[in-house]
Design an enzyme around this catalytic site. Structure first.
Site, mmCIF file in Angstrom:
data_model
loop_
_atom_site.group_PDB
_atom_site.id
_atom_site.type_symbol
_atom_site.label_atom_id
_atom_site.label_comp_id
_atom_site.label_asym_id
_atom_site.label_seq_id
_atom_site.Cartn_x
_atom_site.Cartn_y
_atom_site.Cartn_z
ATOM 1 C CE LYS A 180 16.126 15.050 -7.933
ATOM 2 N NZ LYS A 180 17.023 14.324 -6.989
ATOM 3 C CD GLU A 254 1.324 11.566 -0.623
ATOM 4 O OE1 GLU A 254 1.337 11.246 0.582
ATOM 5 O OE2 GLU A 254 0.282 11.748 -1.247
ATOM 6 C CB CYS A 288 6.679 8.560 5.154
ATOM 7 S SG CYS A 288 5.745 7.444 4.097
ATOM 8 C CD GLU A 385 10.047 11.825 8.712
ATOM 9 O OE1 GLU A 385 10.564 12.777 8.098
ATOM 10 O OE2 GLU A 385 9.223 11.055 8.191
HETATM 11 P P1 NAD Z 1 14.276 14.934 0.592
HETATM 12 O O1 NAD Z 1 13.174 15.907 0.752
HETATM 13 O O2 NAD Z 1 15.620 15.301 1.086
HETATM 14 O O3 NAD Z 1 14.479 14.580 -0.949
HETATM 15 C C1 NAD Z 1 13.409 14.093 -1.724
HETATM 16 C C2 NAD Z 1 13.675 14.418 -3.183
HETATM 17 O O4 NAD Z 1 13.631 15.830 -3.376
HETATM 18 C C3 NAD Z 1 15.037 13.968 -3.689
HETATM 19 O O5 NAD Z 1 14.878 13.508 -5.014
HETATM 20 C C4 NAD Z 1 15.847 15.250 -3.637
HETATM 21 O O6 NAD Z 1 16.932 15.271 -4.521
HETATM 22 C C5 NAD Z 1 14.804 16.263 -4.031
HETATM 23 N N1 NAD Z 1 15.077 17.646 -3.596
HETATM 24 C C6 NAD Z 1 15.870 18.056 -2.563
HETATM 25 N N2 NAD Z 1 15.816 19.409 -2.483
HETATM 26 C C7 NAD Z 1 14.978 19.844 -3.458
HETATM 27 C C8 NAD Z 1 14.500 21.121 -3.864
HETATM 28 N N3 NAD Z 1 14.873 22.249 -3.235
HETATM 29 N N4 NAD Z 1 13.628 21.190 -4.891
HETATM 30 C C9 NAD Z 1 13.217 20.064 -5.522
HETATM 31 N N5 NAD Z 1 13.658 18.827 -5.193
HETATM 32 C C10 NAD Z 1 14.511 18.712 -4.162
HETATM 33 O O7 NAD Z 1 13.739 13.588 1.239
HETATM 34 P P2 NAD Z 1 14.529 12.210 1.406
HETATM 35 O O8 NAD Z 1 15.524 12.424 2.480
HETATM 36 O O9 NAD Z 1 14.957 11.691 0.076
HETATM 37 O O10 NAD Z 1 13.357 11.244 1.905
HETATM 38 C C11 NAD Z 1 12.994 11.100 3.230
HETATM 39 C C12 NAD Z 1 11.748 11.915 3.516
HETATM 40 O O11 NAD Z 1 10.684 11.527 2.657
HETATM 41 C C13 NAD Z 1 11.224 11.675 4.912
HETATM 42 O O12 NAD Z 1 10.877 12.910 5.496
HETATM 43 C C14 NAD Z 1 9.985 10.831 4.697
HETATM 44 O O13 NAD Z 1 9.025 10.937 5.704
HETATM 45 C C15 NAD Z 1 9.490 11.350 3.392
HETATM 46 N N6 NAD Z 1 8.631 10.342 2.760
HETATM 47 C C16 NAD Z 1 7.268 10.557 2.712
HETATM 48 C C17 NAD Z 1 6.432 9.597 2.154
HETATM 49 C C18 NAD Z 1 4.935 9.783 2.089
HETATM 50 O O14 NAD Z 1 4.258 9.013 1.391
HETATM 51 N N7 NAD Z 1 4.357 10.740 2.779
HETATM 52 C C19 NAD Z 1 6.983 8.432 1.644
HETATM 53 C C20 NAD Z 1 8.355 8.245 1.726
HETATM 54 C C21 NAD Z 1 9.177 9.223 2.273
#
Ligand code: NAD
Length: 483
Positions: A180, A254, A288, A385
């Protein structure tokens, strides 16, 4: 601005079939550098998620039983196809996500190739052990086995690369997957799935459902899913961790970060500025592990701030496909608003704005690289963040290492940290004490398929890459035989 020559595929992939929108709702994906709609994607229904999990379940037995050398060959073929289509994939990533071509073509896509090659190597190297247990007349051994159907949920900042951190080890170890991707940036995921099919990975092994959080939640809640591997925000990660815990599913998370960057008085300031600009502004700060709070020894703080601000202020903003561009757009209008909100908070909290501080003119979702100084530990811009090009300098007076460590660790996050110091002993002492999944010494935040990646505290659970990724996608089974 030039866009893709090939119209990107937008359908979902379920059981080897490409699924059109039909009667389902659709949603747009944008070129963030122009604000224009690139394509319409399908919002998966709960029935689609169920069909994808069923397809992955049906494909699991044969895929898990495939000879390891055959699985390895298929993964190597995926790597070759990604390499052959590197330019197309890089352009697609840049157009959908915004990252300049130097990042998508020079870093993201090559990393995907490396991930598939590296993990193809593991497919033939999974082993168990035999143990002389203290039970008479038995032979005891272990096998490392795949988990089953894995749900891979990815964010929008490095869509293709972060997917490969999950997909390559999941497939190498014999799992099948339902992916997804983030709703803002699904196009390269769909294309990679297409290349997996072209490589000969059997139908149903790799499935893609598109849509927003509710689609991700349906995947998390599906009883047929053995494991969720999630990269995204801490907020959503907490929900997924709780749901997976209740269902006793395996889970890897992550999550977010707020990496401290310690610049000691004896640091090479020019190297620190260059490395921090890269670490702080890569992908416009949508990283991140971004270095975002800079603890700089007071005697060097002014020089550091001047050089950092000069470097940040001179970045060339533009469309990622334009070769002169150094900083691309943020992924969405919402992200611009979020960054701008934090900049206002920084001003209200009393930090000194040195450069930037506003969205850039134009149609796309651009934000000017921003440097604050005189930031204090308790300000929200130093604690939360932001996920944008906002750098906060916190001058420190005290050379006391323990105090510095305590301040660097005074965060709910623990993904990455960096130390800039001319004294390798001091740097290593700090590196041992800082609570983070990865600590860099005198360098920007780099990644490698063989190097464990992940966080502590609110930055997540588990590790990706290297042997840790293999463990994360397998279970150990004990087999006892009466002799
Ligand atoms: P997000 O959590 O909003 O979304 C991530 C994914 O989860 C998307 O595909 C989204 O559609 C899905 N999602 C949203 N709500 C959900 C739910 N209730 N259940 C299951 N899936 C759901 O994050 P984002 O805004 O897409 O990405 C940015 C974030 O990702 C930042 O906080 C960043 O730090 C983190 N990030 C972490 C790493 C790492 O390696 N630690 C790497 C990249 C990004």
């Amino acid at each position: 601005m030039p866009v893709q020559t090939r119209q990107p595929r937008t359908q979902m992939l379920i059981g080897g079939e490409w699924i059109e929108a039909g009667g389902r709702s659709t949603f747009p994906t944008y070129d963030p550098a122009t604000g224009k709609v690139l394509a319409e994607l399908v919002e998966a229904t709960p029935e689609d998620v169920d069909a994808a999990v069923r397809a992955a379940t049906e494909a699991f037995g044969a895929w898990a039983d495939l000879l390891p050398a055959a699985r390895a060959r298929l993964l190597l073929r995926v790597a070759d196809l990604v390499e052959q289509h590197a330019d197309e994939l890089a352009r697609l990533e840049t157009t959908d996500q915004g990252q300049p071509l130097a990042i998508s073509g020079g870093f993201s896509v090559p990393m995907v190739v490396n991930q598939f090659r590296y993990h193809a190597g593991w497919a033939t190297k999974l082993t168990g052990i035999t143990v002389d247990v203290s039970v008479p007349d038995v032979d005891y051994r272990t096998r490392r086995e795949p988990l089953g159907v894995c749900g891979l949920i990815t964010p929008w900042n490095f869509p293709l690369m972060l997917l490969s951190f999950k997909l390559a080890p999941a497939l190498a170890t014999g799992n099948t997957v339902v992916i997804k991707p983030a709703e803002q940036t699904s196009l390269t995921t769909i294309r990679l799935a297409e290349l997996c099919l072209e490589a000969g990975i059997p139908a149903g092994v790799v499935n893609v459902v598109t849509g927003g959080g509710t689609v991700g939640k349906a995947l998390v809640d599906h009883r047929g899913v053995a494991k969720i591997s999630f990269t995204g925000s801490t907020e959503v990660g907490r929900e997924i961790g709780a749901a997976a815990g209740r269902a006793l599913k395996r889970v890897s998370l992550e999550l977010g970060g707020k990496a401290p960057s310690v610049v000691a008085a004896d640091a090479d300031i020019d190297a620190a500025v260059a490395g921090n600009l890269m670490g702080g502004l890569l992908n416009s700060g949508q990283v991140c592990a971004a270095y975002t709070r800079f603890y700089v020894a007071r005697p060097r703080a002014e020089e550091f701030v001047d050089k950092l601000a000069a470097g940040a202020g001179s970045q060339v903003l533009g469309h990622g496909l334009d070769s002169s561009t150094q900083l691309g757009p943020l992924v969405s209008a919402e992200q611009v608003s979020q960054v701008d909100r934090y900049v206002q908070i920084g001003r209200d909290e009393g930090a000194t704005l040195v450069t930037g501080g506003s969205p850039a003119d134009g149609d796309g979702f651009f934000y000017r690289p921003t440097v604050f100084t005189d930031v204090t530990d308790s300000m929200r811009i130093a604690r939360e963040e932001i996920f944008g090009p906002v750098l906060s300098v916190i001058p420190y007076e005290d050379e006391d290492e323990l105090d510095l460590v305590a301040r660097a660790n005074d965060t709910e996050y623990g993904l990455a940290a960096v130390i800039w110091s001319g004294d390798v002993k001091v740097a290593n002492r700090l590196a041992r004490r800082i609570r983070a999944g990865s600590v860099y010494i005198n360098m920007p935040p780099l990644l490698d398929a063989a190097a464990a990646w992940g966080g502590v505290k609110a930055s997540g659970l588990g590790r990706e890459n290297g042997w840790d990724a293999i463990e994360a996608f397998t279970e150990v089974k004990s087999i006892w035989t009466a002799l």
